[in-house]
Design a protein around this motif. Structure first.
Motif, PDB file in Angstrom:
ATOM      1  N   ASP A 128       0.812  -1.220   0.000  1.00  0.00           N
ATOM      2  CA  ASP A 128       0.000   0.000   0.000  1.00  0.00           C
ATOM      3  C   ASP A 128       0.847   1.273   0.000  1.00  0.00           C
ATOM      4  O   ASP A 128       0.923   1.989  -0.996  1.00  0.00           O
ATOM      5  CB  ASP A 128      -0.943  -0.047   1.219  1.00  0.00           C
ATOM      6  CG  ASP A 128      -2.061   0.985   1.153  1.00  0.00           C
ATOM      7  OD1 ASP A 128      -2.055   1.791   0.211  1.00  0.00           O
ATOM      8  OD2 ASP A 128      -2.929   0.989   2.039  1.00  0.00           O
ATOM      9  N   GLU A 176      -5.398  -4.704   3.935  1.00  0.00           N
ATOM     10  CA  GLU A 176      -5.389  -3.837   2.745  1.00  0.00           C
ATOM     11  C   GLU A 176      -5.293  -4.686   1.471  1.00  0.00           C
ATOM     12  O   GLU A 176      -5.849  -4.327   0.434  1.00  0.00           O
ATOM     13  CB  GLU A 176      -4.217  -2.833   2.804  1.00  0.00           C
ATOM     14  CG  GLU A 176      -4.212  -1.915   4.036  1.00  0.00           C
ATOM     15  CD  GLU A 176      -5.163  -0.712   3.923  1.00  0.00           C
ATOM     16  OE1 GLU A 176      -5.919  -0.613   2.941  1.00  0.00           O
ATOM     17  OE2 GLU A 176      -5.147   0.129   4.861  1.00  0.00           O
ATOM     18  N   HIS A 235     -12.740   2.217   4.896  1.00  0.00           N
ATOM     19  CA  HIS A 235     -12.046   3.272   5.634  1.00  0.00           C
ATOM     20  C   HIS A 235     -12.979   4.306   6.273  1.00  0.00           C
ATOM     21  O   HIS A 235     -12.637   4.896   7.278  1.00  0.00           O
ATOM     22  CB  HIS A 235     -11.030   3.974   4.729  1.00  0.00           C
ATOM     23  CG  HIS A 235      -9.785   3.154   4.493  1.00  0.00           C
ATOM     24  ND1 HIS A 235      -9.815   1.909   3.902  1.00  0.00           N
ATOM     25  CD2 HIS A 235      -8.484   3.396   4.770  1.00  0.00           C
ATOM     26  CE1 HIS A 235      -8.581   1.427   3.832  1.00  0.00           C
ATOM     27  NE2 HIS A 235      -7.753   2.310   4.350  1.00  0.00           N
ATOM     28  N   HIS A 252      -4.239   0.319  12.100  1.00  0.00           N
ATOM     29  CA  HIS A 252      -5.087   0.816  11.013  1.00  0.00           C
ATOM     30  C   HIS A 252      -5.733  -0.325  10.208  1.00  0.00           C
ATOM     31  O   HIS A 252      -6.943  -0.329   9.977  1.00  0.00           O
ATOM     32  CB  HIS A 252      -4.257   1.734  10.103  1.00  0.00           C
ATOM     33  CG  HIS A 252      -4.958   2.123   8.843  1.00  0.00           C
ATOM     34  ND1 HIS A 252      -6.032   2.988   8.846  1.00  0.00           N
ATOM     35  CD2 HIS A 252      -4.777   1.739   7.548  1.00  0.00           C
ATOM     36  CE1 HIS A 252      -6.466   3.141   7.602  1.00  0.00           C
ATOM     37  NE2 HIS A 252      -5.716   2.396   6.798  1.00  0.00           N
ATOM     38  N   VAL A 256      -9.640  -1.268   9.491  1.00  0.00           N
ATOM     39  CA  VAL A 256     -10.134  -1.412   8.120  1.00  0.00           C
ATOM     40  C   VAL A 256     -10.872  -2.745   7.958  1.00  0.00           C
ATOM     41  O   VAL A 256     -11.908  -2.816   7.283  1.00  0.00           O
ATOM     42  CB  VAL A 256      -8.976  -1.296   7.095  1.00  0.00           C
ATOM     43  CG1 VAL A 256      -9.418  -1.704   5.697  1.00  0.00           C
ATOM     44  CG2 VAL A 256      -8.426   0.132   7.077  1.00  0.00           C
TER      45      VAL A 256
HETATM   46 ZN   LIG Z   1      -5.703   2.050   4.723  1.00  0.00          ZN
END
Ligand SMILES: [Zn+2]
Ligand SMILES: NC(=O)c1ccc[n+]([C@@H]2O[C@H](COP(=O)([O-])OP(=O)(O)OC[C@H]3O[C@@H](n4cnc5c(N)ncnc54)[C@H](O)[C@@H]3O)[C@@H](O)[C@H]2O)c1
Length: 351
Positions: A128, A176, A235, A252, A256
């Protein structure tokens, strides 16, 4: 494997993402590696043995998102001036997304811009943060509010670095990666369902596909005017969860994962996805040790936090939703009632 990143709309030329064992790299300029003590402790000797440069130096910054700020940028710049880097010099970002974002931003402003390359060492940074050219830092007004779009000269992804990565951090990166498959590629999703990514080959393949998909999105929309927003699947919810838990409880990627489950239920409510598919995504998240539940204390408060980064509560919130697995739909006209109905499924039951 080499994935070319071509930025069609941009004046910047493209670059390659190489997914393989880190090759020997040689430069006829000064090179400064920017890293932190954690990553350096595990892997700096290895990196140094691979790099041949006119002059090679290392700048170490403190480890942690809390140091991703302008003070640290000023410290890095001071070191670069002390070491007398010129406009031909090169920076190497060696670490996770925090190091990547700060090194890229520093490169973008040092003497109006010098080259940098990314050697990401977390799964999240590999799939990412290192791809797409967003760089920057946080300030007291929010995350990543200061920065620049600035593309690296090259990205080298070597999964051997991940051997020392804490399991939780690996899982957060998986969130992700799974996100990309649900939005864009059903076959990739099915591959992830079947394979546990324990072999070198399959992990490389999964990272490559994820990077390819992100590159495909970024190529079309470098400055986030359209399709790049689809990368925000999960998100909208995740940001509220992170905010409510003061960025302490969840990584994070974990937030998510929960956010994707919430988005999927909203998608089901709008008849865009079947319950069977909602479960399949959930099961893939569970397989990678990601959380899928969250207790909302007050659904009104949670709902109002969607507007935190909006100018007023009359603004529309954009939801990125899966349309079956492997396709997406963007909706900004969902009624409050429908959203509350979904949030209510996560409401804390007081016992
Ligand atoms: Zn993200
Ligand atoms: N630019 C972008 O497009 C983009 C996209 C996503 C996220 N980000 C940013 O990336 C950051 C998050 O990145 P992250 O998840 O990599 O976090 P991170 O950089 O904080 O790394 C997580 C932790 O793992 C450690 N670590 C890194 N590599 C390791 C290794 N090989 N072995 C052991 N430990 C290792 C780090 O020192 C850190 O403690 C956030 O600041 C986020 O805003 C940027």
């Amino acid at each position: 494997m080499i994935i070319p990143i071509r930025l069609e709309s941009s004046t910047v030329r493209g670059y390659n993402v190489t997914i393989d064992r880190l090759p020997k790299l040689s430069f006829d300029t000064k090179v400064v590696i920017v890293t932190n003590p954690t990553v350096a402790g595990f892997h700096l000797d290895n990196l140094l043995s691979k790099i041949d440069a006119k002059d090679l130096d290392v700048v170490t910054v403190k480890d942690g998102e809390e140091y991703k700020n302008l003070d640290t940028i000023v410290d890095i710049l001071d070191e670069l001036f002390t070491k007398q880097l010129d406009r031909k010099s090169l920076l190497i970002a060696f670490g996770g997304g925090v190091i990547g974002d700060m090194t890229g931003f520093t490169a973008s402003i040092y003497q109006r811009g010098i080259d940098f390359i990314q050697i990401p060492t977390t799964l999240l940074a590999q799939v990412d943060a290192s791809v797409g050219g967003k760089t920057g830092v946080n300030n007291r007004f929010g995350k990543n509010l200061i920065g620049a779009f600035y593309q690296p000269k090259a990205v080298y992804i070597d999964i051997d670095f991940l051997k020392t990565l804490p399991k939780r951090e690996f899982s957060a990166g998986m969130a992700e990666l799974i996100k990309m498959s649900v939005m864009f590629d059903r076959e990739f999703f099915e591959f992830l369902e079947k394979d546990d990514l324990s072999s070198r080959d399959s992990l490389n393949r999964a990272i490559a596909r994820s990077v390819e998909l992100k590159a495909w999105v970024v190529n079309q929309d470098e400055k986030e005017a359209g399709i790049r927003a689809v990368l925000n699947y999960g998100h909208t919810f995740a940001h509220v969860i992170e905010n409510e838990t003061n960025y302490r409880e969840y990584l994070h990627g974990e937030a998510v994962a929960i956010g994707m489950v919430m988005a999927n239920l909203l998608s089901y409510e709008l008849a865009l996805i079947s319950l069977d598919e909602v479960d399949r995504v959930k099961n893939l998240l569970i397989k990678h040790n990601l959380p899928i539940t969250y207790e909302i204390r007050d659904i009104e408060i949670f709902y109002n936090k969607f507007f935190l980064d909006k100018k007023s509560s009359n603004s529309k919130i954009k939801f990125i939703l899966p349309k079956s697995i492997g396709d997406f739909e963007v909706r900004d006209n969902i009624s409050k009632e429908t959203i509350l109905k979904v949030l209510a499924k996560f409401k804390r039951v007081d016992r």
